[in-house]
Write an enzyme that holds these catalytic residues in place. Structure first.
Site, PDB file in Angstrom:
ATOM      1  N   ARG A  93      38.664  -1.601  19.345  1.00 49.54           N
ATOM      2  CA  ARG A  93      37.231  -1.494  19.068  1.00 49.54           C
ATOM      3  C   ARG A  93      36.996  -1.955  17.635  1.00 49.54           C
ATOM      4  O   ARG A  93      37.628  -1.480  16.691  1.00 49.54           O
ATOM      5  CB  ARG A  93      36.752  -0.051  19.215  1.00 49.54           C
ATOM      6  N   HIS A 182      26.802   0.136  19.432  1.00 44.17           N
ATOM      7  CA  HIS A 182      27.042   0.748  20.754  1.00 44.17           C
ATOM      8  C   HIS A 182      27.025  -0.308  21.858  1.00 44.17           C
ATOM      9  O   HIS A 182      26.751  -0.008  23.019  1.00 44.17           O
ATOM     10  CB  HIS A 182      25.985   1.816  21.087  1.00 44.17           C
ATOM     11  N   GLU A 386      33.230   3.362  27.337  1.00 48.86           N
ATOM     12  CA  GLU A 386      33.455   2.267  26.401  1.00 48.86           C
ATOM     13  C   GLU A 386      34.904   1.798  26.417  1.00 48.86           C
ATOM     14  O   GLU A 386      35.179   0.608  26.231  1.00 48.86           O
ATOM     15  CB  GLU A 386      33.036   2.709  24.994  1.00 48.86           C
TER      16      GLU A 386
END
Length: 403
Positions: A93, A182, A386
């Site tokens: 990420r 996000h 995610e």
């Protein structure tokens, strides 16, 4: 299919590392875990293998190298080590990709150096992301590793939505524009919502409300983001747990000139001492709900301010999209607070939005509709994932590169 179907997803924060091992062949998750309090005198690692009892231990992790070394050791103890020939890639990420990185990107020395140049845009997040990337690349220099960016999904916003109305030369010189965050959550949830409706993402317009301690909204038209509430930083937009969201920019000047506050003090105020916490002293929506039920006026005001801002964005994005097929709630508050969902859409019947109170009250971990049968606009709860989104995007890059 190759035996190498597993992706290790790493989310490196300033003092923590979250991880999940996901097998793309069957969607299983052989292991997950968390290392926290990195750099403190005593840290903690919690490792949760799928087929064994969870393990937890406390010890000092002086840096991210020590933390990721502990992760590798825990995985190896379950036969899932980083040297496994079933591990296809590591997906990272990455919070901010600027305008350069608008899709998942195979990591090279040049890419890492470019991420360093973006640190001014995300000084709290990108350094930790980069550290995690560097350590993981040293642990497995032969393995494909991919950065998946929080900002990437929002790169499809038109310039009319992405531009701030300030001097263009100044904005360009300092990369000042709306990036949004996000993104992996908004992308995953909007696509899952289309599946819930039995339609293709390209045929659906969705308003996504990602409501956690950090909160953001997005307008997604045919699978592409056309607007989102966060901007240059995650401070813009909705009222959040400790962040203010939208405010008159002259407030910053007022606090400096009249209040004598420094830039750092204002930064701390708006990011850590504002939002729900600033309004009532709590940033946990469950506690705010309890206090409101007991007649606490401050908690009630905090809830009302939160909902007012949320409803404004729903209305604004309805106008941006022109046609809305679904409004979807996700993340901790969005998935678990029936009260927030009800308050956010009550009174919007003229827009074709009607909630079914019985469906809304049901708790569950599966995507579900909570709108009334007569509602023209579907209202849904779709738990975000995610890590799975990062794994899917990482695996796709690896397969494409290999093929």
């Amino acid at each position: 299919m190759s035996d190498a179907t597993r992706v290790l997803v790493l989310n490196s924060g300033s003092s923590s590392v979250k991880y999940q091992l996901i097998d793309m062949a069957d969607g299983s998750r052989p292991a997950s875990g968390l290392v926290e309090r990195i750099g403190e005198s005593q840290g903690r690692i919690k490792h949760e293998p799928a087929h064994h009892a969870p393990r937890e231990r406390y010890e000092a992790f002086p840096d991210h190298a020590a933390a990721l070394g502990a992760v590798a050791d825990e995985l190896a103890a379950d036969g899932l080590g980083l040297d496994s020939d079933r591990l296809a890639a590591i997906g990272h990420r990455a919070v901010h990709g600027g305008t350069r990185f608008t899709e998942p990107t195979l990591l090279t020395d040049e890419v890492v150096e470019a991420l360093r140049e973006l640190i001014p845009l995300a000084p709290l997040h990108n350094p930790a992301n980069i550290t995690g990337i560097e350590v993981a690349r040293k642990l497995r220099p032969d393995l494909p590793q991919v950065a998946v960016f929080d900002t990437a999904f929002h790169a499809t916003m038109p310039e009319s939505a992405a531009r701030y109305a300030i001097d263009r030369a100044t904005a360009d010189a300092y990369q000042v524009r709306r990036y949004g965050f996000h993104g992996t959550s908004h992308q995953y949830v909007s696509r899952r919502t289309a599946q819930l409706l039995g339609r293709s993402p390209e045929a659906v317009n969705v308003i996504v409300l990602h409501l956690g301690n950090g909160a953001s909204a997005s307008a997604v038209a045919g699978g592409r983001c056309v607007d989102t509430s966060m901007g240059l930083t995650p401070l813009e937009g909705l009222v959040m747990g400790t962040r203010s969201g939208d405010l008159d920019p002259a407030i910053l000047l007022h606090l400096h000139r009249v209040g004598g506050m420094s830039v750092d003090e204002i930064d701390t105020l708006l990011n850590r001492r504002s939002g729900l916490l600033g309004l009532c002293g709590d940033n946990d929506m469950r506690e705010i709900g309890r206090r409101t039920g007991e007649g606490d006026a401050e908690a009630k005001l905090a809830f009302d301010v939160y909902i007012h801002r949320l409803r404004k964005y729903v209305g604004a994005y309805y106008a941006v999209l022109g046609r809305v097929d679904a409004i979807v709630f996700t993340a901790g508050v969005g998935e678990n607070s029936a009260e927030v969902r009800e308050a956010a859409v009550t009174g919007l019947e003229a827009l074709g939005i009607e909630l079914d109170p019985v469906r809304n009250a049901v708790r569950g971990s599966a995507p579900r509709l909570i709108s009334a049968d007569s509602s023209r606009v579907a209202v849904a709860v779709v738990p975000t994932d995610e890590e799975l989104e990062i794994a899917q995007q990482t695996f796709a890059v690896v397969r494409r590169t290999a093929g």
